[in-house]
Enzyme design. Structure first.
Site, PDB file in Angstrom:
ATOM      1  N   GLN A  15      28.602  31.404  14.563  1.00  0.00           N
ATOM      2  CA  GLN A  15      27.294  31.255  13.788  1.00  0.00           C
ATOM      3  C   GLN A  15      27.251  30.041  12.768  1.00  0.00           C
ATOM      4  O   GLN A  15      28.096  29.916  11.863  1.00  0.00           O
ATOM      5  CB  GLN A  15      27.460  32.715  13.092  1.00  0.00           C
ATOM      6  N   HIS A  72      28.762  42.863   7.524  1.00  0.00           N
ATOM      7  CA  HIS A  72      27.957  43.534   6.770  1.00  0.00           C
ATOM      8  C   HIS A  72      27.764  44.959   6.690  1.00  0.00           C
ATOM      9  O   HIS A  72      26.661  45.520   5.944  1.00  0.00           O
ATOM     10  CB  HIS A  72      26.420  43.032   6.630  1.00  0.00           C
ATOM     11  N   GLU A 120      24.992  28.942   9.580  1.00  0.00           N
ATOM     12  CA  GLU A 120      24.169  29.463   8.862  1.00  0.00           C
ATOM     13  C   GLU A 120      23.935  28.541   7.443  1.00  0.00           C
ATOM     14  O   GLU A 120      23.289  28.900   6.590  1.00  0.00           O
ATOM     15  CB  GLU A 120      24.707  30.862   8.489  1.00  0.00           C
ATOM     16  N   ASP A 155      20.312  33.734   6.510  1.00  0.00           N
ATOM     17  CA  ASP A 155      21.356  32.802   5.689  1.00  0.00           C
ATOM     18  C   ASP A 155      20.932  31.392   5.634  1.00  0.00           C
ATOM     19  O   ASP A 155      21.424  30.870   4.576  1.00  0.00           O
ATOM     20  CB  ASP A 155      22.790  33.091   6.058  1.00  0.00           C
TER      21      ASP A 155
END
Length: 265
Positions: A146, A30, A148, A174
């Protein structure tokens, strides 16, 4: 416990590495960070570690689970020990593909990582002993995937049992967004899903650790007591924003106080 870097700044990376954090996540997902600037931040963290009493371990969050070329380029910039965090892993097949992308081919591992070890930073530009370097690649690279989404949560038992996955990392922002409730961390549906995800990681595999982001207001003691082994608790830009806002507020208050004193005298 440590922060995540979105500022794409080696100066900030060095300052935070000297602050005493156990790890720092360098974000490629990001932020504006790419392989070149990410290497500069890894170098800054390592340089700080050379003079710090508590060296900080670098972890790189990759932009995607589905780009073996980018994974390879990041690994070639990273001197170990260190780690990677791979976003949006919804099933065991994706986790398995990630592990293959992280590993060199060998008799014991089905890796697909391309090899340029004598010429890259990861091996000290070829100055490290090759056998020791390969050992580090096997033993000193923390692999976190991860989770999410609700789909990912449902697949945690299979993901956590993938050979080579060291930690399942929960992404609450998320996860809340996937429910259509962005940032509503007190919402009962979100809280139930997070508690389910935490429980499933801890119950799925003794070899897979629980890790994740801390949401605003959540107690750190509670997270570690519940079984988290690694927590990312803040963002460098948020630390700067909050400190700057407090400083600006103090400055304005001082000016107003002096103005009032002068007008009353």
């Amino acid at each position: 416990y440590g922060p995540i870097l979105l500022s794409d700044s080696p100066v900030v990376a060095e300052v935070l590495a000297l602050a005493g954090y156990s790890h720092i996540i360098v974000d490629h997902e990001h932020s504006a960070t790419d392989v070149r600037s990410g290497q500069s931040m890894l170098q800054a963290i390592q340089a700080a570690g050379a003079i710090s009493k508590t060296p900080t371990t670098p972890i790189v969050r990759l932009p995607s689970a589905n780009d073996a070329v980018y994974i390879k380029k990041v690994l070639d910039t990273m001197q170990l020990p260190g780690g990677v965090l791979v976003p949006m892993v919804d099933d065991a097949a994706t986790a398995e593909a990630v592990v293959r992308a992280l590993r060199y081919p060998s008799n014991t591992q089905q890796g697909i990582r391309g090899c340029a070890m004598p010429f890259v930073r990861a091996s000290g530009w070829g100055t490290h002993n090759i056998e020791e370097y390969l050992r580090q690649c096997r033993e000193d690279l923390l692999v976190m995937v991860q989770v999410e989404t609700p789909t990912g949560v449902a697949a945690i038992p299979e993901i956590a049992r993938v050979n080579g996955v060291d930690a399942t990392f929960l992404g609450p922002l998320d996860l809340s967004a996937s429910l259509g409730k962005v940032g509503q961390f007190e919402d009962p549906e979100f809280k139930a899903l997070m508690e389910k995800a935490e429980r499933m990681v801890l119950e799925s595999s003794s070899d897979c650790l629980l890790a994740g982001f801390r949401v605003q207001g959540r107690d750190l003691n509670d997270m570690f007591a519940k079984g988290y082994s690694l927590v990312c608790g803040t963002v460098d830009s948020a630390l700067l924003r909050n400190a700057a806002q407090a400083d600006a507020l103090a400055g304005r208050a001082a000016i107003e106080d002096v103005t009032i004193m002068r007008s009353s005298s």
